[in-house]
Enzyme design. Structure first.
Site, PDB file in Angstrom:
ATOM      1  N   HIS A  14     -89.063  89.361   0.867  1.00 12.71           N
ATOM      2  CA  HIS A  14     -88.298  88.099   1.009  1.00 12.71           C
ATOM      3  C   HIS A  14     -87.148  88.117   0.006  1.00 12.71           C
ATOM      4  O   HIS A  14     -87.348  87.914  -1.182  1.00 12.71           O
ATOM      5  CB  HIS A  14     -89.203  86.885   0.738  1.00 12.71           C
ATOM      6  N   HIS A  16     -82.796  87.219  -0.723  1.00 14.85           N
ATOM      7  CA  HIS A  16     -81.468  86.700  -0.366  1.00 14.85           C
ATOM      8  C   HIS A  16     -80.417  87.586  -1.025  1.00 14.85           C
ATOM      9  O   HIS A  16     -80.356  87.665  -2.256  1.00 14.85           O
ATOM     10  CB  HIS A  16     -81.295  85.261  -0.870  1.00 14.85           C
ATOM     11  N   LEU A  17     -79.596  88.229  -0.197  1.00 12.41           N
ATOM     12  CA  LEU A  17     -78.556  89.118  -0.746  1.00 12.41           C
ATOM     13  C   LEU A  17     -77.177  88.470  -0.737  1.00 12.41           C
ATOM     14  O   LEU A  17     -76.246  89.000  -1.325  1.00 12.41           O
ATOM     15  CB  LEU A  17     -78.505  90.424   0.048  1.00 12.41           C
ATOM     16  N   ARG A  18     -77.027  87.335  -0.010  1.00 12.19           N
ATOM     17  CA  ARG A  18     -75.724  86.675   0.137  1.00 12.19           C
ATOM     18  C   ARG A  18     -74.746  87.611   0.851  1.00 12.19           C
ATOM     19  O   ARG A  18     -75.140  88.604   1.452  1.00 12.19           O
ATOM     20  CB  ARG A  18     -75.165  86.196  -1.220  1.00 12.19           C
ATOM     21  N   ASN A  42     -80.027  83.251   5.884  1.00 13.66           N
ATOM     22  CA  ASN A  42     -79.409  81.928   5.670  1.00 13.66           C
ATOM     23  C   ASN A  42     -78.016  82.052   5.054  1.00 13.66           C
ATOM     24  O   ASN A  42     -77.738  81.540   3.981  1.00 13.66           O
ATOM     25  CB  ASN A  42     -80.314  81.007   4.832  1.00 13.66           C
ATOM     26  N   LYS A 100     -86.682  83.729  11.011  1.00 13.66           N
ATOM     27  CA  LYS A 100     -86.972  82.811   9.912  1.00 13.66           C
ATOM     28  C   LYS A 100     -86.861  81.352  10.345  1.00 13.66           C
ATOM     29  O   LYS A 100     -85.836  80.930  10.876  1.00 13.66           O
ATOM     30  CB  LYS A 100     -85.986  83.090   8.764  1.00 13.66           C
ATOM     31  N   HIS A 137     -90.411  78.958   6.079  1.00 14.62           N
ATOM     32  CA  HIS A 137     -90.216  78.124   4.888  1.00 14.62           C
ATOM     33  C   HIS A 137     -91.073  76.889   5.124  1.00 14.62           C
ATOM     34  O   HIS A 137     -90.715  76.019   5.911  1.00 14.62           O
ATOM     35  CB  HIS A 137     -88.741  77.760   4.690  1.00 14.62           C
ATOM     36  N   HIS A 175     -93.151  82.531   0.253  1.00 16.91           N
ATOM     37  CA  HIS A 175     -93.169  81.943  -1.097  1.00 16.91           C
ATOM     38  C   HIS A 175     -94.116  80.742  -1.214  1.00 16.91           C
ATOM     39  O   HIS A 175     -93.689  79.634  -1.496  1.00 16.91           O
ATOM     40  CB  HIS A 175     -91.762  81.565  -1.574  1.00 16.91           C
ATOM     41  N   LEU A 220     -86.826  76.212  -4.351  1.00 18.12           N
ATOM     42  CA  LEU A 220     -87.649  75.541  -3.356  1.00 18.12           C
ATOM     43  C   LEU A 220     -88.505  76.573  -2.637  1.00 18.12           C
ATOM     44  O   LEU A 220     -87.996  77.658  -2.335  1.00 18.12           O
ATOM     45  CB  LEU A 220     -86.763  74.795  -2.347  1.00 18.12           C
ATOM     46  N   ASP A 248     -88.071  86.178  -3.222  1.00 20.40           N
ATOM     47  CA  ASP A 248     -87.217  85.007  -3.008  1.00 20.40           C
ATOM     48  C   ASP A 248     -86.084  84.959  -4.037  1.00 20.40           C
ATOM     49  O   ASP A 248     -85.641  83.879  -4.421  1.00 20.40           O
ATOM     50  CB  ASP A 248     -88.017  83.705  -3.017  1.00 20.40           C
ATOM     51  N   HIS A 252     -77.265  81.929  -7.174  1.00 19.75           N
ATOM     52  CA  HIS A 252     -76.181  80.948  -7.002  1.00 19.75           C
ATOM     53  C   HIS A 252     -75.277  81.072  -8.220  1.00 19.75           C
ATOM     54  O   HIS A 252     -75.766  81.336  -9.330  1.00 19.75           O
ATOM     55  CB  HIS A 252     -76.738  79.520  -6.963  1.00 19.75           C
ATOM     56  N   ALA A 264     -80.772  74.843  -5.308  1.00 17.45           N
ATOM     57  CA  ALA A 264     -82.083  75.493  -5.420  1.00 17.45           C
ATOM     58  C   ALA A 264     -81.965  76.986  -5.250  1.00 17.45           C
ATOM     59  O   ALA A 264     -81.290  77.461  -4.344  1.00 17.45           O
ATOM     60  CB  ALA A 264     -83.014  74.928  -4.351  1.00 17.45           C
TER      61      ALA A 264
HETATM   62  C1  NCD Z   1     -83.058  79.844  -1.249  1.00 13.51           C
HETATM   63  C2  NCD Z   1     -81.548  80.125  -1.227  1.00 13.51           C
HETATM   64  O1  NCD Z   1     -80.871  79.766  -2.193  1.00 13.51           O
HETATM   65  O2  NCD Z   1     -81.068  80.724  -0.253  1.00 13.51           O
HETATM   66  N1  NCD Z   1     -83.348  78.899  -2.292  1.00 13.51           N
HETATM   67  C3  NCD Z   1     -84.534  78.726  -2.901  1.00 13.51           C
HETATM   68  O3  NCD Z   1     -84.651  77.808  -3.703  1.00 13.51           O
HETATM   69  N2  NCD Z   1     -85.570  79.506  -2.667  1.00 13.51           N
HETATM   70  C4  NCD Z   1     -83.507  79.386   0.086  1.00 13.51           C
HETATM   71  C5  NCD Z   1     -85.001  79.366   0.245  1.00 13.51           C
HETATM   72  O4  NCD Z   1     -85.627  80.418   0.333  1.00 13.51           O
HETATM   73  O5  NCD Z   1     -85.577  78.270   0.251  1.00 13.51           O
HETATM   74 ZN    ZN Z   2     -85.947  82.342   0.221  1.00 10.50          ZN
END
Ligand code: NCD
Ligand code: ZN
Length: 345
Positions: A14, A16-18, A42, A100, A137, A175, A220, A248, A252, A264
């Site tokens: 899990h 997030h690479l943006r 996302n 997802k 989620h 998560h 989150l 996760d 940011h 988050a």
């Molecule tokens: C994640 C994100 O920033 O993309 N944020 C987080 O708090 N975990 C999204 C997610 O997995 O809920």
């Molecule tokens: Zn996530």
């Protein structure tokens, strides 16, 4: 001599690479540690087609450090109107590993998510038929529900009924953060598994309000009570193949977290496997780390286990105050503090 640990190279189920200018900075951290990662869809706009996932995959691969062997495993973002045909195409492509579910409004970039899971019945049936996992989620967004209860209420209102309707659907409860979620996963069939993050294994909600509001500990689902952290740790070290690694890591820019309305997401990719090693060591179960980090997830997804290995040494290092994040900076988990395990090069 300091202690060391030699394990099969882990995967991150899990991540997030943006996208865009930050991608190169972000992916390098994961590529040093992990062989593969399930990449969250996302983005803004979200990745809702196989074609978009392929284009995103190419951008990730082009952003990798030279000689990195990291493989991004792509996912699609479920919406109220994602057609079953798109699932068939995803399956046929051979390169989409999950879909997802973000309840609309639950978290970062979830605006296009699902408003009512029943709108997705036909698509979910297709996923069950073709063996594509649903990645969840698990939080309700009902403002009447206490923020700390959103995961248990999601189980009751959405997840349990869904698994009753589609008992063969493979689901990863992402998560998980609560004792209730651990118990639910333990009581469900083999088709339900869960990922655990390093932050939820190492911290409870006190970390969020320690001498003031700590935005870099906000993600989150939000950190829960100590008894929840303990239940998550027991699950992680149990050796039960239903539980596996998913960081996760969700970077940011600093100014968007250190703000009156901080967003988050916790960035942990700079020290992910090292932090899991700390959590497992604290629980006296370092011998259980390898299966959790490298076997259970691969087995659940039907992927071959990795062949190469990584070495960790019990050597403390201080996490930088910030890392590069395109034109900005990202503040990592444990910024300015020590992590007790290091990756041996
Ligand atoms: C994640 C994100 O920033 O993309 N944020 C987080 O708090 N975990 C999204 C997610 O997995 O809920
Ligand atoms: Zn996530």
């Amino acid at each position: 001599m300091s202690a060391s640990l030699n394990i099969t190279r882990p995967d991150d189920f899990h991540l997030h690479l943006r996208d865009g200018p930050v991608l190169r900075d972000v992916v390098a951290h994961s590529a040093r540690r992990f062989a593969r990662a399930i990449v969250m869809p996302n983005l803004n706009p979200p990745v809702t087609t196989t074609a978009a996932a392929f284009a995103y995959r190419a951008r990730i691969v082009n952003s990798l450090p030279r000689h990195a062997k990291f493989q991004p495993l792509m996912t699609l973002y479920l919406t109220d109107d994602l057609p079953p045909d798109e699932i068939a195409q995803a399956r046929a492509s051979g390169h989409i590993y999950g879909v997802k579910l973000y309840p609309a409004g639950a978290t970062t970039h979830s605006e296009a998510g699902v408003t009512d899971i029943r709108h997705c019945d036909a698509t979910l049936e297709k996923m069950a038929e073709l063996g594509i996992p649903l990645l969840v989620h698990g939080e309700v967004i009902d403002p009447a529900v206490d923020v700390f209860d959103r995961e248990p209420v999601f189980i009751e209102r959405v997840l349990a009924p869904l698994l009753r309707r589609l008992p063969t659907l493979k689901v990863v409860f992402e998560h998980i953060t609560s004792r209730v979620a651990v118990d639910f996963v333990l009581g469900a069939g083999k088709n339900l598994a869960a990922t655990l993050t390093p932050q939820h294994l190492l911290y409870n909600r006190n970390a969020l309000l320690r001498d003031g509001i700590q935005p870099h500990y906000y993600c989150l689902p939000v950190l829960k009570r100590e008894r929840d952290r303990e239940a998550l740790t027991r699950a992680a070290i149990s050796g039960n193949p239903k539980f596996f690694l998913g960081t996760d890591s969700a970077p940011h820019a600093r100014h968007l977290k250190e703000s009156a309305c901080g967003c988050a997401g916790i960035f942990n990719a700079h020290a992910a496997i090292e932090l899991y090693a700390e959590a497992f060591e604290q629980a006296g179960a370092l011998d259980k780390l390898e299966a959790f980090a490298a076997f259970h997830g691969a087995d659940f997804y039907g992927l071959p286990r990795n062949r190469d290995r990584i070495a960790l040494v019990k050597k403390s290092w201080t996490v930088p105050e910030a890392y590069a994040f395109g034109d900005h900076q990202v503040v990592p988990l444990r910024a300015g503090e020590a992590v007790s395990w290091s990756l041996a090069d």
